[in-house]
Design a protein around this motif. Structure first.
Motif, mmCIF file in Angstrom:
data_model
loop_
_atom_site.group_PDB
_atom_site.id
_atom_site.type_symbol
_atom_site.label_atom_id
_atom_site.label_comp_id
_atom_site.label_asym_id
_atom_site.label_seq_id
_atom_site.Cartn_x
_atom_site.Cartn_y
_atom_site.Cartn_z
ATOM 1 N N ILE A 31 0.859 -1.180 0.000
ATOM 2 C CA ILE A 31 0.000 0.000 0.000
ATOM 3 C C ILE A 31 0.896 1.231 0.000
ATOM 4 C CG2 ILE A 31 -1.731 1.287 1.321
ATOM 5 C CD1 ILE A 31 -2.817 -1.330 0.342
ATOM 6 N N VAL A 32 0.519 2.254 -0.743
ATOM 7 C CA VAL A 32 1.260 3.511 -0.771
ATOM 8 C C VAL A 32 0.325 4.634 -0.345
ATOM 9 C CG1 VAL A 32 2.505 5.181 -2.191
ATOM 10 C CG2 VAL A 32 2.775 2.730 -2.632
ATOM 11 N N ILE A 33 0.775 5.432 0.622
ATOM 12 C CA ILE A 33 0.085 6.675 0.976
ATOM 13 C C ILE A 33 1.012 7.804 0.559
ATOM 14 C CG2 ILE A 33 -0.779 8.149 2.818
ATOM 15 C CD1 ILE A 33 -1.585 5.679 4.360
ATOM 16 N N VAL A 34 0.509 8.656 -0.316
ATOM 17 C CA VAL A 34 1.293 9.766 -0.850
ATOM 18 C C VAL A 34 0.998 11.025 -0.048
ATOM 19 C CG1 VAL A 34 1.632 11.230 -2.888
ATOM 20 C CG2 VAL A 34 1.313 8.770 -3.154
ATOM 21 N N GLN A 35 2.039 11.794 0.236
ATOM 22 C CA GLN A 35 1.889 13.110 0.849
ATOM 23 C C GLN A 35 1.961 14.113 -0.287
ATOM 24 O OE1 GLN A 35 5.079 12.975 3.959
ATOM 25 N NE2 GLN A 35 4.938 10.872 3.265
ATOM 26 N N GLN A 36 0.821 14.749 -0.553
ATOM 27 C CA GLN A 36 0.744 15.650 -1.692
ATOM 28 C C GLN A 36 -0.289 16.725 -1.401
ATOM 29 O OE1 GLN A 36 -1.147 14.186 -5.361
ATOM 30 N NE2 GLN A 36 0.828 14.616 -6.335
ATOM 31 N N GLY A 37 0.070 17.987 -1.639
ATOM 32 C CA GLY A 37 -0.862 19.085 -1.383
ATOM 33 C C GLY A 37 -1.198 19.221 0.096
ATOM 34 N N ILE A 38 -0.226 18.934 0.946
ATOM 35 C CA ILE A 38 -0.375 18.959 2.408
ATOM 36 C C ILE A 38 -1.557 18.075 2.836
ATOM 37 C CG2 ILE A 38 -0.439 20.408 4.477
ATOM 38 C CD1 ILE A 38 0.561 22.726 2.833
ATOM 39 N N ALA A 39 -1.594 16.866 2.247
ATOM 40 C CA ALA A 39 -2.621 15.879 2.581
ATOM 41 C C ALA A 39 -2.070 14.485 2.344
ATOM 42 C CB ALA A 39 -3.862 16.104 1.727
ATOM 43 N N PHE A 40 -2.648 13.509 3.033
ATOM 44 C CA PHE A 40 -2.341 12.105 2.778
ATOM 45 C C PHE A 40 -3.348 11.606 1.753
ATOM 46 C CE2 PHE A 40 -0.757 12.350 7.260
ATOM 47 C CZ PHE A 40 0.561 12.002 7.003
ATOM 48 N N LYS A 41 -2.862 10.930 0.715
ATOM 49 C CA LYS A 41 -3.738 10.410 -0.337
ATOM 50 C C LYS A 41 -3.357 8.969 -0.633
ATOM 51 C CE LYS A 41 -4.132 14.976 -2.363
ATOM 52 N NZ LYS A 41 -3.876 15.802 -3.513
ATOM 53 N N PRO A 42 -4.267 8.029 -0.471
ATOM 54 C CA PRO A 42 -5.596 8.155 0.094
ATOM 55 C C PRO A 42 -5.521 8.343 1.601
ATOM 56 C CG PRO A 42 -5.159 5.865 -0.380
ATOM 57 C CD PRO A 42 -3.977 6.650 -0.882
ATOM 58 N N ALA A 43 -6.605 8.808 2.183
ATOM 59 C CA ALA A 43 -6.629 9.091 3.619
ATOM 60 C C ALA A 43 -7.057 7.878 4.442
ATOM 61 C CB ALA A 43 -7.569 10.267 3.904
ATOM 62 N N ASN A 44 -7.528 6.836 3.784
ATOM 63 C CA ASN A 44 -7.937 5.612 4.470
ATOM 64 C C ASN A 44 -7.472 4.410 3.661
ATOM 65 O OD1 ASN A 44 -9.809 6.533 6.734
ATOM 66 N ND2 ASN A 44 -10.609 7.644 4.971
ATOM 67 N N VAL A 45 -6.725 3.510 4.311
ATOM 68 C CA VAL A 45 -6.268 2.290 3.644
ATOM 69 C C VAL A 45 -6.440 1.099 4.580
ATOM 70 C CG1 VAL A 45 -4.603 3.496 2.172
ATOM 71 C CG2 VAL A 45 -3.861 2.571 4.374
ATOM 72 N N ARG A 46 -6.453 -0.089 3.988
ATOM 73 C CA ARG A 46 -6.511 -1.341 4.746
ATOM 74 C C ARG A 46 -5.305 -2.186 4.378
ATOM 75 N NH1 ARG A 46 -11.023 -2.785 7.302
ATOM 76 N NH2 ARG A 46 -12.895 -1.564 6.937
#
Length: 114
Positions: A32-47
């Motif tokens: 799973i990858v959570i990207v930090q972009q635009g001062i946000a975590f994307k996606p904000a919910n993962v399993r």
């Protein structure tokens, strides 16, 4: 450039929607990858399953300090430079809040299942 954007959008639709594109591509590769972009975590919910990893990738032009204060999943990857990535393994089932010490409004949830 426009053809690249259209191709990326079509790929996102085929994989289940552009909102979850990063997570969907990563799941296909076994993570799973959570990207930090635009001062946000994307996606904000993962399993992720117990023992699985989440890769945190900084695509912003400045640093972030990704951490989780959640019981059973406490971690702090320190200052993460732009264009870098750090993997975090989750060893216990539960729900883990992920935040950035530099940008307190950034928040994600990692749900770890058995």
């Amino acid at each position: 450039m426009r053809a690249h954007a259209i191709g990326a959008a079509l790929l996102g639709i085929m994989l289940g929607g552009a909102v979850g594109l990063h997570a969907t591509l990563a799941e296909a590769q076994g993570g799973i990858v959570i990207v930090q972009q635009g001062i946000a975590f994307k996606p904000a919910n993962v399993r992720v399953k117990v023992g699985g990893q989440v890769m945190f990738r900084n695509e912003d032009p400045f640093g972030h300090n990704v951490y989780s204060p959640s019981k059973g999943g406490i971690f702090d990857i320190g200052l993460q430079a732009p264009d870098s990535e750090t993997a975090v393994a989750f060893k216990e089932a539960g729900e883990y809040i992920v935040q950035c010490r530099i940008h307190p409004k950034m928040r994600a949830v990692v749900t770890v299942t058995p």
